[in-house]
Design a protein around this motif. Structure first.
Motif, mmCIF file in Angstrom:
data_model
loop_
_atom_site.group_PDB
_atom_site.id
_atom_site.type_symbol
_atom_site.label_atom_id
_atom_site.label_comp_id
_atom_site.label_asym_id
_atom_site.label_seq_id
_atom_site.Cartn_x
_atom_site.Cartn_y
_atom_site.Cartn_z
ATOM 1 N N LEU A 18 0.838 -1.204 0.000
ATOM 2 C CA LEU A 18 0.000 0.000 0.000
ATOM 3 C C LEU A 18 0.868 1.247 0.000
ATOM 4 N N GLY A 19 0.629 2.121 -0.946
ATOM 5 C CA GLY A 19 1.370 3.373 -1.016
ATOM 6 C C GLY A 19 2.783 3.214 -1.535
ATOM 7 N N GLY A 20 3.154 2.011 -1.919
ATOM 8 C CA GLY A 20 4.500 1.779 -2.435
ATOM 9 C C GLY A 20 4.551 1.907 -3.943
ATOM 10 N N ASN A 21 5.710 1.623 -4.479
ATOM 11 C CA ASN A 21 5.854 1.740 -5.931
ATOM 12 C C ASN A 21 5.904 0.380 -6.613
ATOM 13 N N GLY A 22 5.443 -0.661 -5.928
ATOM 14 C CA GLY A 22 5.382 -1.984 -6.523
ATOM 15 C C GLY A 22 3.941 -2.446 -6.618
ATOM 16 N N LEU B 261 -8.524 2.201 0.198
ATOM 17 C CA LEU B 261 -7.088 2.463 0.381
ATOM 18 C C LEU B 261 -6.303 2.351 -0.909
ATOM 19 N N GLY B 262 -6.811 1.628 -1.883
ATOM 20 C CA GLY B 262 -6.126 1.545 -3.169
ATOM 21 C C GLY B 262 -6.086 0.148 -3.736
ATOM 22 N N CYS B 263 -5.586 0.093 -4.950
ATOM 23 C CA CYS B 263 -5.423 -1.165 -5.673
ATOM 24 C C CYS B 263 -3.939 -1.522 -5.624
ATOM 25 N N ILE B 264 -3.629 -2.750 -5.205
ATOM 26 C CA ILE B 264 -2.218 -3.151 -5.139
ATOM 27 C C ILE B 264 -1.821 -4.021 -6.318
#
Length: 169
Positions: free
Chosen positions: A71-75, A163-166
């Motif tokens: 989450l919130g990373g660049n991967g 929270l987002g899509c991983i």
């Protein structure tokens, strides 16, 4: 362009059949034996040094919360490889290199457990892949679904936080 494979392995490797099989699977997919990371995984650091890197992240049966560091990373996850009934490898690439065309999206949300939420969320929208309880009484949950717009609409309509899509595969 050559992809550099890395296998993150948080468990002991000696005598571990899933570890040996994971290395063989990665070698057969990439043509190269992966570099193995046994210590803490620094996803951002790996992609900063080599944006063409591919990280193979094992998810074991009964493991929870493995997805939190994405989450919130660049991967992002772009594929999933089944190694055994107890282990699957999530294939992670740099977000800038991801070509996301898979049908199954991995969507994260913070939810307040309520009957209203569970009545509106049904399996045609998304299914729960993993859940973690927080001290605040909410649940951090990973869902698998095919339509992120429908998912976000349900999350927001029930007063929860997307929270987002991983990734997707």
């Amino acid at each position: 362009m050559r992809k550099f494979p890395f296998l993150y392995w948080p468990n002991k490797t000696a005598g571990d059949a899933d570890y040996q099989l994971s290395r063989k699977v990665i070698n057969s997919v990439t043509g190269v034996m992966p570099d193995v990371i046994l210590d803490d995984l620094d996803i951002a650091g790996i992609f900063d040094k080599n944006e063409d890197a591919v990280i193979y992240y094992p998810v074991f049966c009964e493991s929870t919360g493995w997805w939190g560091e994405l989450l919130g990373g660049n991967g992002v996850i772009v594929d999933k490889i089944i190694v055994s009934p107890e282990c699957q490898l999530m294939v992670i690439v740099a977000e800038s290199k991801a070509n996301l065309h898979g049908k199954n999206q991995l969507l994260a949300a913070e939810i307040r457990p309520s009957s209203g939420f569970f009545k509106k969320m049904n399996s045609s929208i998304a299914t729960v892949a993993d859940m973690l309880a927080t001290d605040a009484g909410t649940i951090l949950a990973l869902f698998s679904g095919k339509n992120s717009n429908q998912f976000v609409n349900i999350i927001e309509a029930t007063g929860n936080s997307y929270l987002g899509c991983i990734g997707q595969y």
